[in-house]
Every structure is written in C-alpha cells, then in structure tokens.
Design a protein around this motif. Structure first.
Motif, PDB file in Angstrom:
ATOM      1  N   GLN A  25       0.697  -1.393  -0.366  1.00 28.16           N
ATOM      2  CA  GLN A  25       0.030   0.091  -0.444  1.00 28.16           C
ATOM      3  C   GLN A  25       0.982   1.564  -0.294  1.00 28.16           C
ATOM      4  O   GLN A  25       0.912   2.677  -0.640  1.00 28.16           O
ATOM      5  N   CYS A  29      -8.866   7.940   9.097  1.00 26.72           N
ATOM      6  CA  CYS A  29      -8.758   6.371   9.167  1.00 26.72           C
ATOM      7  C   CYS A  29      -8.064   5.407  10.315  1.00 26.72           C
ATOM      8  O   CYS A  29      -8.912   4.314  10.367  1.00 26.72           O
ATOM      9  N   THR A  31     -10.440   3.474  12.999  1.00 28.80           N
ATOM     10  CA  THR A  31     -10.023   2.132  13.281  1.00 28.80           C
ATOM     11  C   THR A  31     -10.631   1.557  14.409  1.00 28.80           C
ATOM     12  O   THR A  31     -10.948   0.607  14.899  1.00 28.80           O
ATOM     13  N   SER A  39      -8.604  -2.783   7.016  1.00 27.18           N
ATOM     14  CA  SER A  39      -7.535  -2.711   6.229  1.00 27.18           C
ATOM     15  C   SER A  39      -8.025  -2.955   4.739  1.00 27.18           C
ATOM     16  O   SER A  39      -7.263  -2.562   3.703  1.00 27.18           O
ATOM     17  N   THR A  85     -11.093  -3.115   3.032  1.00 27.69           N
ATOM     18  CA  THR A  85     -12.159  -2.506   2.735  1.00 27.69           C
ATOM     19  C   THR A  85     -10.517  -0.775   2.115  1.00 27.69           C
ATOM     20  O   THR A  85     -10.801  -0.542   0.905  1.00 27.69           O
ATOM     21  N   TYR A  86     -10.073  -0.156   3.048  1.00 30.61           N
ATOM     22  CA  TYR A  86      -9.837   0.886   3.359  1.00 30.61           C
ATOM     23  C   TYR A  86      -8.142   0.815   1.076  1.00 30.61           C
ATOM     24  O   TYR A  86      -8.396   1.569   0.552  1.00 30.61           O
ATOM     25  N   SER A  87      -7.601  -0.733   1.394  1.00 32.77           N
ATOM     26  CA  SER A  87      -6.877  -0.701   0.095  1.00 32.77           C
ATOM     27  C   SER A  87      -7.678  -1.165  -1.461  1.00 32.77           C
ATOM     28  O   SER A  87      -7.141  -0.593  -2.085  1.00 32.77           O
ATOM     29  N   CYS A 142      -9.150   2.522  -2.676  1.00 32.95           N
ATOM     30  CA  CYS A 142      -8.143   2.861  -2.736  1.00 32.95           C
ATOM     31  C   CYS A 142      -7.741   2.690  -4.027  1.00 32.95           C
ATOM     32  O   CYS A 142      -7.467   4.052  -5.005  1.00 32.95           O
ATOM     33  N   LEU A 154      -6.858   7.359   1.656  1.00 37.25           N
ATOM     34  CA  LEU A 154      -7.395   6.158   2.032  1.00 37.25           C
ATOM     35  C   LEU A 154      -5.608   5.450   1.442  1.00 37.25           C
ATOM     36  O   LEU A 154      -5.695   4.670   1.542  1.00 37.25           O
ATOM     37  N   GLY A 170      -4.035   4.639   4.656  1.00 40.18           N
ATOM     38  CA  GLY A 170      -5.228   3.881   6.105  1.00 40.18           C
ATOM     39  C   GLY A 170      -4.757   3.103   6.025  1.00 40.18           C
ATOM     40  O   GLY A 170      -5.060   2.850   7.637  1.00 40.18           O
ATOM     41  N   THR A 171      -4.056   2.123   5.636  1.00 32.41           N
ATOM     42  CA  THR A 171      -3.993   0.918   6.517  1.00 32.41           C
ATOM     43  C   THR A 171      -2.307   0.939   7.609  1.00 32.41           C
ATOM     44  O   THR A 171      -1.972  -0.121   8.360  1.00 32.41           O
TER      45      THR A 171
END
Length: 438
Positions: A248, A292, A296, A311, A313-315, A318, A344, A347-348
């Motif tokens: 990511q 994010c 979380t 995670s 969902t974010y990736s 994005c 995003l 975000g991870t």
C-alpha cells in the motif's frame, strides 16, 4: 551552555513538567517536517532537472528511491546505535546531516553528484522516525501515546506538503537550487533550536516526574536470535501485515513522487502551481491517515480482528478510486477522484502497526516496529518512485500511473490472507506466553 541548562533544570517545577513535553513534541515534529520537506522537495523539481540535465524517468525515480532505500537498510542498526549513544544527541546529528546533504543537492552539477547527495539525505533520515517517536513518547503519559503516535506519523505527509508547495514556489521564482537550499536552511534552524532547548538530562527528569522507569533497552537481546526471528517471521499473519503495508505504501510513494510531474505534463501546470496542487492532494493523504486511524480504533475497539477487515476495505477502495481517476481525461472529476484515493492511500498505516503489536510480545515491540519499517521501505517506499520512473520510460507516465494502483489490489489480497490466519496466530502467541510463565 551546560550552566544555563543546569539553571533551567533547577527551576523546573510542575509547570515546567507540563509544558516541556509539548516543547519536545513541537521541536521533534518540526524536525520530522524538515525530514520530509528535504525528502519530497525533489519531486516538484523533476521537470526542471529532466530538462536541464536531460535525465530519464528512471534516473529521476532513482533520485527519489535512494532515500527510502537508505532508510530501509539503515533504520534497524542506526536505531540500536542511537539508543546506546543517546536519543537527543543522535536526533540533532541526524537532522544536521540530512540538512547539509540537502544543501549539497542545491550545489550538485550533474546526476552523479545529486545521487550522492540524496544518498546522504537518506543516511541522515534513516533512524529519525523510530528514534524521534521514541523520544516523544518517553516524555508523555501512557494514555496519550496512541494519539501522539498518529499525529507524529501524519507529520510526514504534512512535511511532504510543505516541501512540494514551498519548493514549487522557490523554484519558480529563484530556480530549483533555491528549493533545496530553502529546505536545508529551515532544517538547520530547527536543529539549532532543538540543541538549545532539548537535553538528555531534562528528558530523564521528565520521565522521573511521570513515575516512569526507564524501559529495559536490552530486553530484545535477552531473547536469543532463533526465537527472536521466529517471533518476527514465523506467523503467517504478521508476514501478511508486513507485506500488505509495504504494497500500500508503494502506491503512496509513487504518487508522492510523480503527481507533480503528472500535473505538469498532462495539465500543463507551471512548477509552482503543480507543487501547490500536489501539496493539496498530499494534505488529503495526511488527513486521511489520521481519520482512518481514528475510525479503525472505533470500529475495532471491542473486536481487534476487525483491523484486518478495515485494512482490506481501505486498500480495495483506494485501488478502485485511483484506477478510475487515471482512466479519466484531465479534468476536475479526475482531481476529485485522486483526492478521494489519497484520503485512503495511507489508511492502512495505523491498523498494520496495531496488528504487528498484537502479534508480538511487548518486550520485542521495538524490534518488531523496526522490522515493519524495514519492510515498508525496502518493499514499498524505495521501489515505488524508481519502478514508476523505469516503466514510464517505456510506456509513458499516464499508462504507468494507471497500473500502480494494482499494488493496492495486491495489498487487499495479502490482508485477506492474513485475516484467515490471525486468530490461530494469536492463540499460538498466547500458548508461548503461558508456557514461559509455567
């Protein structure tokens, strides 16, 4: 200076203990801004260097990637040396080195000299992230550590913003050399303030005022090499956290490096306008990283395993947003989708740090985070700019940026695999703890 420091320390009371941690945070945060300003100012002058020195995109990507490469290679050994030598002293010398190396970039006359100067920037910055946050957290109560960590990490994005925005303005009005010189002078000024205001003695006094005993620095060393490596690499889910985070961040580093050039080539923007516009997109990335992380924590407060689903969902989102954006022609709609993807793209970072913490014993957390930093830099931050530039030389920058979001799809798959193994790996960690206690 020593006498003055002694007088100040002698008058430090409860009021001083209240404001001194925030002074440590402010100056450490300012050095982090300088770190990323020096690192990212290069991106905004890519078009100027390409024209003046007739550089290929591969060469431009190498100038960006060598900093992250040095950070990845040297973070772990230099962090150990800094803990032994003293964090305050080490931070001052590191910041002075990357600032002087950035000044060297301003004086470079060809690609080779610029590459060497950028390599030295990376050496200076290598351990700042891990040592800087360790210093900040050491002077604050434990209940503030999560929020301080998020704010400190997000400082990297805001430093990138300042580097690109100010670098674009300086290069537009005074030439690209002054873009580097401006970043160097800012860094040296903050170093001077840091050396005057922050001392190892004051930091230790603050820790004693908090009732905190110094953590045992040799704790990781008490675990022999074989079980240490097993704890860091044997669980499938922790390997997935390392790799997913790095993939990511590959997307994020590629965008940070090449968005100014993208805006210059496909929108016809001048250097200053491209730098300011790119800076706005990076602001979205920094704000999204904090948002994010906060979201979380809320969603996973009672069910920690949800960090994996978040995670994923974010990736995935994005990847979809950025892939759609780069398929559109230059337009307001494209910039809106780019901004949404940037919200995003980082975000991870928070969730993966929490995963690594959950999957390792507290006594090796420092080593575990250094390993995560190593993976992030060697697999993500370093290759992102370089691979983008290398592929761009063959198929063009736009076509390359259409492919880069696929690394986020890879992160999604890796996080999904990690989620399947997470519960079993936690049980295995608990069994090892129980066996040792028995």
């Amino acid at each position: 200076m020593a006498a003055g420091a002694t007088r100040t320390e002698g008058t430090t009371g409860s009021a001083g203990r209240r404001w001194y941690p925030w002074l440590v945070f402010a100056l450490s945060f300012s050095l982090l801004l300088s770190d990323y300003m020096s690192r990212q100012v290069l991106n905004v002058v890519f078009p100027l260097l390409k024209t003046e020195w007739a550089l290929s995109d591969t060469q431009l990507g190498a100038l960006g990637g060598v900093v992250a490469l040095m950070v990845g290679v040297l973070t772990f050994p230099l962090s150990i040396l800094c803990d032994r030598w003293g964090r305050v002293r080490s931070l001052g010398w590191m910041a002075a080195m990357w600032s002087l190396a950035t000044l060297g970039c301003a004086l470079a006359t060809n690609f080779g000299e610029m590459f060497l100067a950028r390599l030295c920037v990376g050496v200076g910055e290598a351990a700042y992230g891990s040592v800087g946050i360790a210093l900040v957290l050491s002077v604050f109560p434990r209940h503030l550590r999560a929020s301080l960590s998020a704010a400190f990490i997000a400082g990297g994005a805001f430093g990138s913003v300042l580097g690109m925005a100010l670098g674009g303005l300086l290069s537009s009005h005074f030439g690209w050399r002054w873009a580097f010189a401006g970043m160097a002078l800012f860094g040296l000024a903050v170093v001077a303030l840091f050396r005057v205001c922050i001392t190892e003695t004051r930091v230790q006094a603050q820790r004693r005022a908090l009732g905190e005993e110094e953590e045992v620095a040799a704790a990781p060393g008490r675990m022999t090499l074989r079980p240490l490596l097993a704890a860091l690499f044997s669980a499938p889910s922790i390997l997935c956290a390392y790799v997913g985070s790095a993939l990511q961040l590959l997307v994020m580093s590629a965008l940070l490096a090449w968005i100014p050039s993208f805006l210059s080539r496909y929108y016809g923007m001048a250097t200053d306008r491209a730098g300011v516009t790119a800076a706005g997109l990076v602001v979205a990335g920094g704000a999204g990283m904090i948002a994010c992380g906060t979201l979380t924590d809320r969603l996973a407060r009672h069910v920690p395993a949800r960090k994996w689903l978040v995670s994923i969902t974010y990736s995935a989102l994005c990847c979809a947003l950025l892939a759609a954006a780069f398929r559109l022609p230059p337009s307001t709609a494209q910039l809106v989708l780019l901004a949404a993807g940037m919200l995003l793209v980082g975000g991870t970072a928070g969730p993966t740090s929490a995963m690594v913490a959950n999957l390792t014993e507290p006594r090796i957390h420092g080593t575990a985070f250094a390993t995560l930093t190593l993976a992030n830099n060697l697999l993500g931050l370093a290759p992102g700019p370089f691979v983008t530039g290398m592929v761009s030389d063959h198929i063009g920058l736009l076509a390359t940026l259409q492919l880069i979001p696929l690394a986020g799809l890879g992160a999604t798959v890796v996080f999904a695999i990690g989620r399947r193994h997470y519960a079993a790996d936690l049980q295995q960690l608990q069994r090892r703890r129980e066996a040792r206690a028995a």
